[in-house]
Design an enzyme around this catalytic site. Structure first.
Site, PDB file in Angstrom:
ATOM      1  N   HIS A   1       1.063  -1.238   0.039  1.00  4.44           N
ATOM      2  CA  HIS A   1      -0.134  -0.151  -0.070  1.00  4.44           C
ATOM      3  C   HIS A   1       0.888   1.319  -0.065  1.00  4.44           C
ATOM      4  O   HIS A   1       2.168   1.349  -0.022  1.00  4.44           O
ATOM      5  CB  HIS A   1      -0.818   0.006   1.142  1.00  4.44           C
TER       6      HIS A   1
ATOM      7  N   CYS B   1       5.968   6.674   4.087  1.00  6.51           N
ATOM      8  CA  CYS B   1       4.596   5.980   3.837  1.00  6.51           C
ATOM      9  C   CYS B   1       3.996   6.326   2.337  1.00  6.51           C
ATOM     10  O   CYS B   1       3.315   5.796   1.803  1.00  6.51           O
ATOM     11  CB  CYS B   1       3.819   6.187   4.773  1.00  6.51           C
TER      12      CYS B   1
ATOM     13  N   HIS C   1       3.348  -4.507   4.317  1.00  4.00           N
ATOM     14  CA  HIS C   1       3.179  -5.138   5.344  1.00  4.00           C
ATOM     15  C   HIS C   1       2.571  -6.755   5.665  1.00  4.00           C
ATOM     16  O   HIS C   1       2.019  -6.986   4.584  1.00  4.00           O
ATOM     17  CB  HIS C   1       2.197  -4.480   6.376  1.00  4.00           C
TER      18      HIS C   1
ATOM     19  N   ASP D   1      -4.955 -10.452   0.451  1.00  2.00           N
ATOM     20  CA  ASP D   1      -3.810 -11.112   0.381  1.00  2.00           C
ATOM     21  C   ASP D   1      -2.830 -11.176  -0.746  1.00  2.00           C
ATOM     22  O   ASP D   1      -3.440 -11.539  -1.859  1.00  2.00           O
ATOM     23  CB  ASP D   1      -3.931 -12.458   0.931  1.00  2.00           C
ATOM     24  N   HIS D   2      -1.661 -10.613  -0.584  1.00  2.00           N
ATOM     25  CA  HIS D   2      -0.672 -10.683  -1.764  1.00  2.00           C
ATOM     26  C   HIS D   2      -1.520  -9.700  -2.761  1.00  2.00           C
ATOM     27  O   HIS D   2      -0.967  -9.900  -3.947  1.00  2.00           O
ATOM     28  CB  HIS D   2      -0.419 -11.980  -2.132  1.00  2.00           C
TER      29      HIS D   2
ATOM     30  N   GLU E   1      -0.516  -3.685  11.653  1.00  2.00           N
ATOM     31  CA  GLU E   1      -0.167  -3.384  10.651  1.00  2.00           C
ATOM     32  C   GLU E   1       1.508  -3.626  10.634  1.00  2.00           C
ATOM     33  O   GLU E   1       1.946  -4.209   9.919  1.00  2.00           O
ATOM     34  CB  GLU E   1       0.086  -1.649  10.272  1.00  2.00           C
TER      35      GLU E   1
END
Lengths: 148, 142
Positions: free
Chosen positions: B21, B40, B48, B86-87, B132
């Site tokens: 992200h 970030c 993460h 996920d991924h 996170e």
């Protein structure tokens, strides 16, 4: 005279391993540009996602050697921490390993390859009398060590 | 008279997912994004290992002793949350994060909204706790 080592350190094997743990968070994807999309997906699965995914990497650096007679240290862990931060964390933290780093421009950023790269970055800066080993956690359950 | 005791129980299932992200507000200049979000905001993403704690509450079924079969809860979380995260890239790949800042706070709220509508009527969602990193987490209670 103040003694910096326990008296029985005169015994043959007095090597001690010291460790420092640091973390960095990064995005990556596993992809072999010599393969087509289908082969990449078959081999690397969801790790091949074209828009990347990411991890909290946990890095443990192990330095093994004889504690010095004058300090009692194998290596000052503050010095090791500063080295890891300067050479590894600043380079990879909050980066995209594939896009933002020189090291992985042409190298697949698997945990194995990242560990080897980290070893090569650190090795020249640590006293040659000491051996080093890198353990890298990609997730709490997946980790690699180099040299094996 | 003594108030009758309820059998309210809280059940937590822990799951995890890995995602990329960035924190970047498209209405702002790059300089302002970097000033507010620091590293970030890195254009090419970072990522993460997220740890997700889903807590539901209710009374155990007298016949099974279960609030909800934990395996069933896991399957619901997998189908409606993890398969979508996920991924993947939270900014680019996730329909329920479109147009929303991809902070951990907003992600926890979005996970709540995804999940709550699929739970059986006998249980209530109590808390979404989302890590996170091992030192940063948020909680959302609906």
């Amino acid at each position: 005279m103040y003694v910096f080592l326990p008296p029985d350190c005169k015994r043959m094997n007095k090597k001690v391993a010291v460790f420092r743990r640091e973390t960095f968070n990064a995005a990556h994807r596993l992809n072999n540009p010599d393969w087509d999309e289908a082969t990449n997906y078959r081999v690397f699965g969801k790790c091949n996602n074209p828009h990347y995914h990411g991890h909290n990497y946990e890095l443990e650096v192990k330095v093994t050697g004889d504690p010095a007679a004058d300090t009692g240290f194998v290596m000052d862990l503050k010095v090791l921490s500063d080295l890891i931060k300067k050479l590894v964390v600043e380079r990879f933290d909050h980066k995209n390993l594939n896009l933002d780093t020189q090291e992985f421009k042409n190298l697949n950023p698997t945990a194995e390859n990242i560990a080897i790269v980290i070893y090569d970055l650190l090795r020249p800066h640590i006293d040659g009398k000491n051996s080093i080993q890198v353990r890298l956690y990609e997730t709490p359950r997946n980790f690699v060590e180099y040299p094996a | 008279m003594r108030k009758s005791r309820t059998n309210m129980v809280y059940l937590t299932r822990i799951e995890h997912f890995n995602a990329a992200h960035k924190l970047f507000n498209p209405a702002w200049s790059r300089e302002k994004n970097e000033e507010i979000f620091g590293k970030c905001a890195n254009e090419n993403w970072h990522g993460h290992n997220y740890e997700l704690y889903v807590t539901i509450k209710g009374e155990p079924d007298p016949e099974t002793g279960f609030l909800l079969d934990a395996k069933k809860l896991s399957k619901l979380i997998n189908s409606f949350v993890l398969d979508k995260l996920d991924h993947l890239n939270l900014n680019e790949d996730v329909d329920f994060m479109k147009g929303v800042m991809c902070s951990t706070e907003n992600l926890a709220v979005a996970i709540w909204n995804q999940l709550t509508k699929h739970l059986p009527a006998t249980v209530q969602l109590h808390c979404i706790k989302l890590y996170e990193t091992s030192r940063i987490f948020v909680e959302y209670y609906g």
